[in-house]
Structures are given as C-alpha cells and as structure tokens.
Write a protein that holds these residues in place. Structure first.
Motif, PDB file in Angstrom:
ATOM      1  N   VAL A  86       0.842  -1.201   0.000  1.00  0.00           N
ATOM      2  CA  VAL A  86       0.000   0.000   0.000  1.00  0.00           C
ATOM      3  C   VAL A  86       0.877   1.252   0.000  1.00  0.00           C
ATOM      4  CG1 VAL A  86      -0.269  -0.128   2.519  1.00  0.00           C
ATOM      5  CG2 VAL A  86      -1.890   1.209   1.204  1.00  0.00           C
ATOM      6  N   ASN A  87       0.410   2.267  -0.705  1.00  0.00           N
ATOM      7  CA  ASN A  87       1.116   3.539  -0.762  1.00  0.00           C
ATOM      8  C   ASN A  87       0.821   4.328   0.527  1.00  0.00           C
ATOM      9  OD1 ASN A  87       2.068   6.067  -1.342  1.00  0.00           O
ATOM     10  ND2 ASN A  87       0.723   6.426  -3.102  1.00  0.00           N
ATOM     11  N   PRO A  88       1.821   4.517   1.396  1.00  0.00           N
ATOM     12  CA  PRO A  88       1.569   5.190   2.682  1.00  0.00           C
ATOM     13  C   PRO A  88       1.033   6.611   2.513  1.00  0.00           C
ATOM     14  CG  PRO A  88       3.800   4.303   2.598  1.00  0.00           C
ATOM     15  CD  PRO A  88       3.235   4.175   1.233  1.00  0.00           C
ATOM     16  N   SER A  89       1.366   7.252   1.388  1.00  0.00           N
ATOM     17  CA  SER A  89       0.882   8.609   1.135  1.00  0.00           C
ATOM     18  C   SER A  89      -0.643   8.699   1.176  1.00  0.00           C
ATOM     19  CB  SER A  89       1.352   9.087  -0.235  1.00  0.00           C
ATOM     20  OG  SER A  89       2.693   9.444  -0.181  1.00  0.00           O
ATOM     21  N   LEU A  90      -1.296   7.591   0.795  1.00  0.00           N
ATOM     22  CA  LEU A  90      -2.760   7.604   0.762  1.00  0.00           C
ATOM     23  C   LEU A  90      -3.343   7.948   2.128  1.00  0.00           C
ATOM     24  CD1 LEU A  90      -3.598   4.357  -1.279  1.00  0.00           C
ATOM     25  CD2 LEU A  90      -3.463   6.688  -2.114  1.00  0.00           C
ATOM     26  N   TYR A  91      -2.624   7.589   3.193  1.00  0.00           N
ATOM     27  CA  TYR A  91      -3.183   7.728   4.545  1.00  0.00           C
ATOM     28  C   TYR A  91      -2.512   8.829   5.358  1.00  0.00           C
ATOM     29  CZ  TYR A  91      -5.441   3.506   3.101  1.00  0.00           C
ATOM     30  OH  TYR A  91      -6.201   2.608   2.404  1.00  0.00           O
ATOM     31  N   GLU A  92      -1.663   9.621   4.718  1.00  0.00           N
ATOM     32  CA  GLU A  92      -0.925  10.643   5.454  1.00  0.00           C
ATOM     33  C   GLU A  92      -1.740  11.907   5.733  1.00  0.00           C
ATOM     34  OE1 GLU A  92       2.840  11.428   3.503  1.00  0.00           O
ATOM     35  OE2 GLU A  92       3.596   9.496   4.181  1.00  0.00           O
ATOM     36  N   CYS A  93      -2.764  12.136   4.912  1.00  0.00           N
ATOM     37  CA  CYS A  93      -3.592  13.320   5.102  1.00  0.00           C
ATOM     38  C   CYS A  93      -4.779  12.964   5.984  1.00  0.00           C
ATOM     39  CB  CYS A  93      -4.117  13.803   3.762  1.00  0.00           C
ATOM     40  SG  CYS A  93      -3.329  15.284   3.250  1.00  0.00           S
ATOM     41  N   ILE A  94      -4.955  13.720   7.041  1.00  0.00           N
ATOM     42  CA  ILE A  94      -6.076  13.458   7.946  1.00  0.00           C
ATOM     43  C   ILE A  94      -7.136  14.546   7.721  1.00  0.00           C
ATOM     44  CG2 ILE A  94      -6.733  13.110  10.374  1.00  0.00           C
ATOM     45  CD1 ILE A  94      -4.583  11.120   9.188  1.00  0.00           C
ATOM     46  N   VAL A  95      -8.386  14.086   7.560  1.00  0.00           N
ATOM     47  CA  VAL A  95      -9.484  15.027   7.305  1.00  0.00           C
ATOM     48  C   VAL A  95     -10.514  14.907   8.421  1.00  0.00           C
ATOM     49  CG1 VAL A  95     -11.332  15.676   5.701  1.00  0.00           C
ATOM     50  CG2 VAL A  95      -9.173  14.803   4.800  1.00  0.00           C
ATOM     51  N   CYS A  96     -10.833  15.998   9.066  1.00  0.00           N
ATOM     52  CA  CYS A  96     -11.918  15.958  10.057  1.00  0.00           C
ATOM     53  C   CYS A  96     -13.231  15.832   9.285  1.00  0.00           C
ATOM     54  CB  CYS A  96     -11.937  17.214  10.914  1.00  0.00           C
ATOM     55  SG  CYS A  96     -13.434  17.315  11.920  1.00  0.00           S
ATOM     56  N   PRO A  97     -13.994  14.749   9.526  1.00  0.00           N
ATOM     57  CA  PRO A  97     -15.209  14.540   8.739  1.00  0.00           C
ATOM     58  C   PRO A  97     -16.298  15.572   9.038  1.00  0.00           C
ATOM     59  CG  PRO A  97     -15.035  12.887  10.488  1.00  0.00           C
ATOM     60  CD  PRO A  97     -13.761  13.679  10.521  1.00  0.00           C
ATOM     61  N   LYS A  98     -16.160  16.263  10.170  1.00  0.00           N
ATOM     62  CA  LYS A  98     -17.226  17.196  10.552  1.00  0.00           C
ATOM     63  C   LYS A  98     -17.004  18.609  10.001  1.00  0.00           C
ATOM     64  CE  LYS A  98     -19.653  18.958  14.553  1.00  0.00           C
ATOM     65  NZ  LYS A  98     -19.374  19.340  15.931  1.00  0.00           N
TER      66      LYS A  98
END
Ligand code: ZN
Length: 272
Positions: A86-98
């Motif tokens: 898996v490409n770790p970059s995919l999970y590096e950005c965190i988005v607050c869903p609210k």
C-alpha cells in the motif's frame, strides 16, 4: 486455431490441435487469490488511529499504516517511493469529517489560535460533510491532499509546506497516469521549493536542505531545463556534508540529465 504443436505430429503425437496449454479458469482463480492475499495484507497493515480535531473538537478515527510490514520496492528519481502492498501517502492526510479541517498527520494538531480563526472562516463555513471509504484510492487521496492544501493556504503556512503537499499530489497523479495534472503540481512544487530554499529553514517535514536541492534538480530535468538541473545537482554532489546515499543518487541523476540534454540537442539538430 492453429495447431501450435504441428511439429510434434512427426514424432507420433496425435489429437494435439484441441489441447489447451492453460486451463481457461486458472487465470481467474489466481486473480481472486491475489486479491484475497492483498486484502489480508492490507488489513494487517492498516489500523485505526484516533484524532481530536483541533478546530471543532470532534473525535474520529482515520486509518494509519503499521510500519515494517509494507516493503519499499523502488524509488523514482524525484524520490517518490513505491511499496509492495500500500502507498503510505494515501493515509498521510487526515481530514476531520465534521468541519473539513485537513492536514498531514504529523502536524494535524498544531494550529495557532489565529490559524484556527482563518480555518473556521475559510474552510469550515463552506465544507459539506463527507465520509471517505476505509480503504482509500488514489483519487480519494488527491481530494484529501487538495483539501489539506486549501487548509494550508488558509493557515498561511510557508511555501515549503505547500510545495511538499503539491509534490505529494503530483505523485498521486503519477500513480493515476494523469501526466498533465502531474506536471501542473510538479511545477507548483518546484516554485514552492525554490521560494523555500531562499527564505525558509530546513527540514521541510522529512526533507533536509540537500534533499530538497536534489528534488529541485530532478524537477528541472523533468521540465527539460537541463542547465538549471545540472547546477542544482552539482551543488548537491559537491557539498561536503552530503550523505553517501544522496551523493550516489545525485551522480546517477547527473548522468541522466546529461543523457537527456544530449538527446534533446541531437533531436533539435535533426529537425533543422
Ligand atoms: Zn473538525
């Protein structure tokens, strides 16, 4: 269908014209098994990490990567890594869903009171709630990185940080084989890193000064600005404090730049 075993008739073999070398359902089975295997590997590598949004206090989880289980397979000349699962970059950005606040995981919670105001004003007031799937695609990640870039602009961060995000977006577009968008974001990354080089302190996330100079050299190469590329890579190679690893990469990049420069000159001469 041609009988691929025609020659063997002379050896006494008969009825070979209808024989199948590979049973027709084998390929399908293999693909299924591969997906199953990847599914298990992915579940092994991803885990839930809890975050508290510094803007709206929402508590939420986002997938993170367990280090050690994801093997590095290769690295492009601009240091884009490729991993086996898996490409770790995919999970590096965190988005607050609210509220739509988004940033790289390593700086997610560092927001000054002033920046908080700007984000509420420019991001939260417009953001519509959006839930992402647990397993992210490159397209999802592009969206998340662009949201992080918009947040970074609202936070008025330094150019180096924005350049880093643009480089990551360009790499995602490379995965998606969208070379126009890749180029657009590589250009932004180049502009940002050049600005950062003269006015900012290093490192920019994990990138130290010489690594950024090396990336600048490769970006110039990708835009066929070979003389500038040679200047930057020359600086990296000759710097006393350069690590052996980066120097080796630099030497390889230098010969690549020279090769490409020569072949461009040859093509131009042919066209005359
Ligand atoms: Zn929030």
């Amino acid at each position: 269908m041609d009988n691929v075993f025609e020659e063997l008739k002379a050896l006494g073999f008969r009825n070979l014209d209808k024989i199948e070398i590979f049973a027709s359902d084998v390929k399908q089975k293999t693909t299924d098994e591969l997906q199953k295997k990847q599914g298990i590997a992915l579940a092994d590598i991803l885990y839930d990490k809890t975050y508290i949004c510094p803007i709206c206090d929402k508590v939420f989880t986002s997938k993170a990567i367990r280090s050690g289980k994801n093997r590095l397979m290769s690295v492009d000349t601009d240091l884009k890594p490729k991993y086996d699962t898996v490409n770790p970059s995919l999970y590096e950005c965190i988005v607050c869903p609210k509220c739509g606040y988004a940033a790289l995981s390593k700086i997610f919670s560092s927001v000054s009171p002033k920046q908080m105001g700007w984000i509420k004003e420019q991001i939260c007031s417009q953001y519509k709630e959006r839930n992402y799937p647990e397993v992210l695609t490159n397209k999802d990640a592009v969206e998340r990185y662009k949201l992080a870039l918009l947040n970074a602009m609202a936070k008025k961060v330094k150019d180096g940080e924005k350049a880093y995000l643009c480089l990551k977006i360009a790499w995602l577009y490379r995965e998606l084989e969208d070379s126009d968008q890749e180029k657009t974001f590589l250009k932004y990354a180049l502009t940002g890193f050049l600005n950062a080089y003269n006015h900012e302190r290093f490192p920019i996330f994990e990138l130290d000064e010489l690594t950024v100079a090396y990336i600048i050299a490769d970006l110039y190469r990708r835009f066929e600005e070979y003389d500038k590329a040679l200047q930057w890579v020359g600086y990296v190679i000759l710097e006393k404090s350069v690590s052996l690893r980066l120097k080796t990469r630099g030497l390889h990049l230098k010969s690549l730049i020279r090769e490409e420069k020569m072949s461009k000159i040859e093509t131009q001469n042919k066209d005359k």
